[in-house]
Scaffold this active site. Structure first.
Site, PDB file in Angstrom:
ATOM      1  N   SER A 155      31.666  -4.993  46.921  1.00 48.06           N
ATOM      2  CA  SER A 155      32.236  -4.432  45.697  1.00 48.06           C
ATOM      3  C   SER A 155      31.683  -5.186  44.503  1.00 48.06           C
ATOM      4  O   SER A 155      31.336  -6.375  44.612  1.00 48.06           O
ATOM      5  CB  SER A 155      33.764  -4.551  45.718  1.00 48.06           C
ATOM      6  OG  SER A 155      34.322  -4.224  44.459  1.00 48.06           O
ATOM      7  N   TYR A 168      40.867  -9.973  46.347  1.00 46.95           N
ATOM      8  CA  TYR A 168      39.850  -8.982  46.660  1.00 46.95           C
ATOM      9  C   TYR A 168      38.475  -9.437  46.170  1.00 46.95           C
ATOM     10  O   TYR A 168      37.469  -9.312  46.887  1.00 46.95           O
ATOM     11  CB  TYR A 168      40.229  -7.652  46.019  1.00 46.95           C
ATOM     12  CG  TYR A 168      39.303  -6.507  46.335  1.00 46.95           C
ATOM     13  CD1 TYR A 168      39.266  -5.945  47.612  1.00 46.95           C
ATOM     14  CD2 TYR A 168      38.485  -5.959  45.342  1.00 46.95           C
ATOM     15  CE1 TYR A 168      38.423  -4.875  47.892  1.00 46.95           C
ATOM     16  CE2 TYR A 168      37.647  -4.890  45.622  1.00 46.95           C
ATOM     17  CZ  TYR A 168      37.618  -4.353  46.894  1.00 46.95           C
ATOM     18  OH  TYR A 168      36.783  -3.290  47.173  1.00 46.95           O
TER      19      TYR A 168
END
Length: 267
Positions: A155, A168
């Site tokens: 990501s 995350y």
């Protein structure tokens, strides 16, 4: 010197026809797009999800289409090592070999760091990082035997860090360095590892969260939201022989480049 530039040979380098792939988190979003594209390309796919009915629905839809590849659905929680070992056994029983592993299963948590509990921290790291470790470790021997490739889904949060998404961001950053380090270990074994770092992608969940209800125009580069299919296209390239000289890289896919100007000076 052998001429590999003829059109059929060039196109074949991009093809996954006849290959077997494992796609985790294959029931929705980016994972579903990857599963559909691989099957359309003629690859057989073992697609897994934590809920069997969800991934069975994808397999049934593909079976009823004109895609030449077969999809074998499996229930699997990638954070559970025994589940992943059962996934590998199912893949072997269904197709006998594994040429491509796509570590797509993941999940984000969005809250200020001061509110992140130890349980929430472990959960985000487990599904995004430990799950990637579990699958890569368990399928390692099969990939070495086939001279296969691994594509990890990272990501842009892991590339730059995102406020309010510290666990995350940390997990996806680790996925990138995991990819690079293991690529250096496994290249002598004939296995390539790469990662993809998407920016905003118009999955159903992201569309709902951002309030995006318009059609995304793939012909326009001046946008900051992409489609799951665009990420799948890149994953297909990295999984295919066409990317044979790409190893250990994390490829960013963001549309308009993310750039940062100098901050304002404090008075």
């Amino acid at each position: 010197m052998t001429d590999n530039s003829t059109t059929p040979q060039a196109l074949n380098r991009f093809s996954l026809a006849g290959k077997t792939a494992v796609v985790t988190g294959g029931s929705s979003g980016i994972g579903r797009a990857i599963t559909e594209l691989f099957a359309a390309d003629g690859a057989d796919v073992v697609a897994c999800s934590r809920t069997l009915a969800d991934v069975e629905a994808v397999a049934d839809e593909i079976a009823e289409s004109d895609r030449p590849g077969e999809v074998h659905p499996v229930e699997c929680d990638v954070t559970d090592r025994e589940d992943v070992e059962a996934l590998a056994e199912a893949a072997n029983d269904a197709f006998g070999s594994v040429d491509v592993l796509v570590n797509n299963a993941g999940g984000a948590g969005g809250e200020p760091f001061d509110e992140v509990t130890p349980e929430a921290w472990r959960q985000v790291l487990d599904v995004n990082l430990t799950g990637t470790y579990n699958c890569t470790r368990v399928f390692g021997d099969a990939l070495k035997e086939s001279g296969g490739s691994v594509v990890n889904i990272g990501s842009m949060a892991g590339q730059y860090g995102v406020s309010g998404m510290t666990p995350y961001s940390a997990a996806k950053s680790a996925v990138s360095t995991f990819t690079r380090a293991l690529a250096a270990e496994w290249d002598a074994e004939g296995v390539r590892l790469n990662a993809v770092a998407p920016g905003f992608v118009g999955t159903d969940k992201v569309r709902d969260n951002l309030g995006v209800d318009r059609e995304i125009d793939r012909s326009r580069p001046d946008r900051n939201i992409g489609t799951p299919g665009e990420v799948a296209d890149l994953v297909r390239f990295l999984a295919s022989p066409a990317s044979s000289f790409v190893d250990g890289e994390t490829v960013e896919i963001t549309g308009s480049p993310l750039v940062y100007g100098p901050g304002e000076l404090a008075e």
